[in-house]
Each structure stands twice: as C-alpha cells, then as structure tokens.
Design a protein around this motif. Structure first.
Motif, short mmCIF file in Angstrom:
data_model
loop_
_atom_site.label_atom_id
_atom_site.label_comp_id
_atom_site.label_asym_id
_atom_site.label_seq_id
_atom_site.Cartn_x
_atom_site.Cartn_y
_atom_site.Cartn_z
N UNK A 318 10.06 -146.84 -89.10
CA UNK A 318 9.26 -146.02 -88.95
C UNK A 318 10.84 -144.81 -88.79
N UNK A 319 12.32 -145.67 -89.12
CA UNK A 319 13.36 -144.33 -88.46
C UNK A 319 14.81 -145.49 -88.69
N UNK A 320 14.82 -145.62 -90.01
CA UNK A 320 16.28 -145.84 -90.28
C UNK A 320 17.14 -145.45 -91.78
N UNK A 321 18.51 -145.46 -91.76
CA UNK A 321 19.14 -145.29 -92.13
C UNK A 321 20.96 -145.31 -92.24
N UNK A 322 21.87 -144.26 -92.92
CA UNK A 322 22.69 -144.65 -92.32
C UNK A 322 23.02 -143.23 -91.12
N UNK A 323 24.11 -143.27 -90.28
CA UNK A 323 24.84 -142.17 -89.50
C UNK A 323 25.76 -142.34 -89.27
N UNK A 324 26.47 -140.92 -89.62
CA UNK A 324 27.82 -141.29 -89.64
C UNK A 324 27.98 -139.61 -88.91
N UNK A 325 29.33 -139.07 -89.02
CA UNK A 325 29.97 -137.99 -87.92
C UNK A 325 29.54 -137.16 -88.98
N UNK A 326 29.36 -135.86 -88.73
CA UNK A 326 28.95 -134.96 -89.36
C UNK A 326 29.21 -134.00 -90.53
N UNK A 336 23.94 -133.23 -90.42
CA UNK A 336 24.38 -133.30 -91.80
C UNK A 336 25.16 -133.92 -92.78
N UNK A 337 24.96 -135.18 -93.04
CA UNK A 337 26.37 -135.59 -93.83
C UNK A 337 26.08 -136.02 -95.49
N UNK A 338 27.48 -136.04 -95.79
CA UNK A 338 27.38 -136.27 -97.77
C UNK A 338 26.91 -137.80 -97.67
N UNK A 339 26.38 -137.89 -98.88
CA UNK A 339 25.77 -138.63 -99.72
C UNK A 339 26.24 -140.27 -100.28
N UNK A 340 27.41 -140.75 -100.17
CA UNK A 340 27.91 -142.02 -101.31
C UNK A 340 27.24 -143.10 -101.88
N UNK A 341 28.23 -143.36 -102.81
CA UNK A 341 27.44 -144.76 -103.73
C UNK A 341 26.57 -145.92 -102.30
N UNK A 342 27.75 -146.15 -101.48
CA UNK A 342 27.76 -146.74 -99.66
C UNK A 342 26.21 -146.75 -100.21
N UNK A 343 25.83 -145.83 -99.60
CA UNK A 343 24.65 -145.36 -98.66
C UNK A 343 23.73 -145.65 -99.70
N UNK A 344 23.77 -146.21 -101.43
CA UNK A 344 22.91 -146.61 -102.31
C UNK A 344 22.95 -147.97 -101.60
N UNK A 345 24.44 -148.55 -101.75
CA UNK A 345 24.44 -150.46 -101.72
C UNK A 345 23.13 -150.23 -99.69
N UNK A 346 24.05 -149.13 -98.88
CA UNK A 346 22.62 -149.71 -98.15
C UNK A 346 21.45 -149.87 -98.12
N UNK A 347 21.07 -148.65 -98.67
CA UNK A 347 19.49 -148.47 -99.22
C UNK A 347 18.96 -150.03 -99.83
N UNK A 348 19.68 -150.52 -100.82
CA UNK A 348 18.69 -151.29 -101.26
C UNK A 348 19.42 -152.55 -100.87
N UNK A 349 20.27 -152.59 -99.91
CA UNK A 349 20.26 -153.60 -98.85
C UNK A 349 19.18 -154.19 -98.21
N UNK A 350 18.75 -152.60 -97.52
CA UNK A 350 17.54 -152.56 -96.31
C UNK A 350 16.37 -152.92 -97.83
N UNK A 351 15.55 -152.77 -98.83
CA UNK A 351 15.27 -153.05 -99.01
C UNK A 351 14.45 -153.82 -99.33
#
Length: 516
Positions: A318-326, A336-351
C-alpha cells in the motif's frame, strides 16, 4: 488524454530504432493454462495530507474560482476517472497516526486548525475530513481504504470512527453523521490499523505492534455487511520478520499484511538522486532498484506459504513508487518531484511483478496521486499536467481483474551499464474481462530497440494493436508549458502463421491486445 499529434513523432522514433535493433526476444504465452486473477486493486492510489497532495492538488474548496464539484477540482477528478481507479487509501501514511477523525467532521469553518508535524509543520485546516473523502470516492467511483490511527489514537477512537462511518440510523454516531449531511452509512471497503509502526507510526517492535493490532482490531465492530477488510501494518521494506511474526500471532480479524518499498536510485548514498537531468547510471540504478520489489514480495510470499498455507492473508503493497530529491525551490517536506519517462518504466515493471504474484498480492497503492512523489498529476494553481506515470496507468487498465497467463521468455538480452546489468525486456500477459488477450512489454535499454516475437500456445495470433510510450531522452517529462512531450502513440503488429513480431523501441512501455 490527447492522442492527436504524437503518432507521427512516435512512428519516427520507431523507424529510427529499427536501424539499430539487432536482438530478438521470443515470447510464448500459454493461453490454455490460466493463472490467478490480477486483483484490480493492485492499480490503487494513495492520497495523504502531505504538501499539496490534497490541498490545492485535489481540494480547492467550493468557493474556489478553479472549476470544482463540492470542492474537488473537476480537471483532476475527470483525469483520474479515466484510470478506473479501483481503491484510494487515505488519510496517510505517517499523517494517519496523528489524525484525529473528529477534527474533520462538522462545519468546515468550525473545525480545529492543527499543525502537520509530519510534513513540514504547516497548517492543517481539516477542511478535508471523512465526508469530503467519501465524496471524492463517490466522484471517482472507487473503493475507500481508510487508515486508522494506532500511533496516537486509541481503540475507542477507532471503534467510534468505524461506527460513525458504517452504522445505521439507530446509533447516536450515525445520527451525528446524518446531521453532518450524510444519513446513509459510508462504505468502507478496507480499514488499515496503523502505518509504518516500526517508524513514524510509533517506533514499535513487531511484537508490540501485533499486540496492539489484536487489541484494537477486536473493537472494529459493525454489521457483517458493512465490515471492512482489515489490513495490518507490515515491516520496513518488506521485512520478512514482521510478516512472519504477524502471520503467526494475529488472533483478531485480518485479511492482509502491508508491505512498503520505494524505488531510490541513490540508495545508500548521500542523496536519493535527481528526478530529471540524471545520467544513465541513475537510469539503470532506478530500474534495478524497482526490480527488487520482486525479491521482496517473493521472500514474503515464501514465508507466508510456511506460516499461512491456507492463504488467509494476502499482501497489500500500500505504498510504492519512486522517491527522489525534492524539486529545487520547493518545501523539501512536501516531497514534490518531477515525473519522467523513467518513472513510467518503473511503474510498468511493478505492474508485471504484481501480476506475477497475483495469488498473494491483493492490493497496491502508488505514492501518491497528485503532486507528491510518483504522482499521476501535477498542478500549479489552475493548471494541471498528466505525467508519464498517469499514461502508463491508463494503458494498463485492461489488466484490472484480468486472468494472468504463463509466459516463457527466451533470448532476453541483458542491458548493461558499467557493473550493473538487468534484463532488457519484461513481459506480462493476461486474459481480460473483455475476453481479449492483453500483453504488456517493457524495454529497459535506453539505446536499442528489440524485436519481440510472440506466439500463443492454445490459440492463433492474427494481429495486435495498442499503444507505446517512449520519448527521445531518458528524462523526458511533461510540463505546464509542454504537456504533451510524453504521450502514448498507437502501435500495431501483424502475425505470420501465428507468429507476431512487435518492434519495441528503446526505453519504452507497450500494451497490446492480441487478436486471435
């Protein structure tokens, strides 16, 4: 949501990638051996009273000039509805174990103002409380996962909140709820007792928390038809010892044990790493760290198979995702952080990982929905932009409640950078509720395209169509000035004698429906 001008761009990317693609990966989907159902709740969301995750990002108040419905901004709610959000967790997170539910009911102008000690020491007006949250749930058409306060709360407070939310009109708390504007009971699908009790939730040991869980859960009482599924708070980063102790010593009602894990490319270093402007070392580091989720779930599943062979307990990530420097210039405690193509791949790998463990993983909630960590949406005043992660969630909607199918992958190349190597291609397949065969693909290599040759055992592939998400740079992202920099584009493939070849661009995610 805008699908107009990107197809030409994406087609150009694919054409450019074709020149350098040298590797073929063979994929066989066994359509004749269906596996477990992928619980739709693994596509769940999480919204906490943290930064502008609630106030400003979602809630603007009924008097705001920003278009809203009873205070919830229409643009954000409309975008989220397209994701078919199955469940939303609220009010935290760390905030949950400081939250007094009575502060969030009654006339908003009379609610006490508190200090949010967890997240920046800023003012918490309690403008969003129980009634407002359930209004958001209704607007989204989703299920409610309410997180109770075990840290600073009491069994009585938990019991009375459950009664307030779920009791019928004979209860004095139900009558109070009616006076506050909602005569009918709220539907609480899930109720969590505590959050990260090993840390911000009280710095407890597994034994102490388990004793508290057994005590507090005993008093979560309501009518059988209104009883929520109860979730116990698990250990740090999937600590197997917590899962072991909980599964052996929970005596009260429980349906799941939670697991939290965040992808951090700079894990172990002085910083977490930047959300944009990163190099390839940070690209591969993030993807490798994301893949570690599979190890964590597998270890916890193995322990549950020993302690809970009857599968009484599932795992709720019930908690997952990317965590970067603010983001520079923002309050560092607002996360608060920006969200890039890298985050999209991270999400799909988790799925894909959640799909692979569908027999035990019953829920997952990305952190968080708006403006915080790996968000679906970023807002600034009346402006809103959809992130690459949002688009991946939308692409994978057909996997909600689909039946997982076994997949064999041969010839998967290793993507290497320096001393780090990970599989280049990730694959997941499922039979959707619509009867169609759906295929999810990830190419982690930021340089080379891959030909994915797909055959379906027990069926004959004819063609495939869907969408692909990619961009020219690893840190490509959408901004208020350029909201369409990263968008899905149509992707099609034809089969030859049942063999379907999909050209998967470098650094991409694709979801296809296979015609049989």
């Amino acid at each position: 949501m805008k699908w107009i001008r990107l197809p030409v761009i994406a087609a150009g990317m694919c054409a450019a990638a074709m020149a350098c693609a040298t590797q073929q990966v063979d994929v066989e989907i066994d359509a004749a051996r269906p596996g477990p159902v992928i619980n739709r709740n693994v596509y769940g969301q999480f919204v906490e009273h943290l930064g502008t995750g609630v106030y400003g990002g979602l809630w603007v108040g009924p008097e705001s000039p920003i278009p809203n419905t009873r205070g919830w901004r229409d643009d954000a709610v409309g975008a989220l509805k397209a994701l078919h959000v199955p469940v939303v967790r609220w009010p935290g997170g760390c905030f949950a174990d400081d939250y007094a539910w009575r502060d969030g009911i009654g006339p908003r102008d009379r609610r006490p103002v508190k200090i949010n000690a967890n997240w920046g020491g800023v003012k918490e007006t309690n403008a969003v409380g129980t009634h407002e949250f359930f209004d958001l749930v209704d607007q989204l058409g989703t299920a409610a996962y309410v997180n109770g306060n075990v840290g600073t709360g009491s069994a009585r407070e938990i019991a009375e909140w459950i009664e307030y939310m779920t009791a019928d009109g004979q209860s004095s708390l139900a009558r109070l709820r009616a006076r506050n504007g909602h005569p009918a009971p709220f539907k609480v699908a899930f109720f969590g007792l505590g959050n990260e009790s090993w840390g911000c939730g009280g710095n407890m040991t597994a034994r102490h928390y388990t004793d508290l869980y057994n005590h507090d859960a005993t008093f979560v009482r309501t009518t059988p038809d209104a009883m929520p599924a109860l979730i116990a708070a698990g250990g740090l980063d999937g600590d197997v010892a917590w899962t072991d102790y909980l599964s052996r010593h929970i005596r009260a009602n429980a349906s799941a044990i939670s697991l939290h894990y965040y992808t951090v490319p700079g894990r172990g270093g002085k910083t977490k790493g930047a959300a944009t402007g990163f190099g390839e070392d940070q690209w591969i580091s993030a993807l490798k760290d994301a893949l570690h989720m599979d190890d964590l779930i597998a270890a916890n599943v193995a322990r549950l198979d020993e302690t809970d062979p009857g599968k009484k307990y599932t795992i709720a990530v019930d908690e997952w995702g990317t965590w970067y420097d603010p983001t520079p210039g923002t309050n560092p405690r607002f996360l608060q952080q920006q969200n890039s193509l890298r985050d999209a791949l991270v999400a799909a790998l988790h799925f894909h990982i959640f799909h692979a463990h569908a027999a035990r993983v019953s829920m997952a909630n990305i952190a968080q929905m708006v403006n915080v960590l790996q968000a679906m949406i970023l807002t600034d005043g009346d402006r809103m932009v959809l992130t690459p992660t949002y688009h991946v969630f939308r692409m994978y909607v057909p996997f909600q409640d689909a039946t997982a199918l076994p997949v064999k992958v041969a010839g998967d190349p290793q993507y290497r950078f320096g001393a780090t190597a990970i599989p280049a291609v990730s694959v997941s397949a499922a039979r959707g509720k619509d009867g169609k065969l759906h295929l999810g693909l990830v190419n982690a290599d930021p340089h080379d395209a891959v030909d994915v040759a797909v055959q379906v055992a027990g069926a004959q592939a004819v063609a495939a169509q869907g969408s692909v998400l990619t961009a020219s740079t690893m840190d490509a992202h959408n901004t208020f000035a350029a909201p369409d920099a990263v968008l899905p584009a149509p992707l099609r493939a034809s089969a030859d004698h049942g063999k379907l070849v999909v050209r998967l661009p470098a650094k991409s995610v694709a979801v296809l429906a296979i015609d049989e």
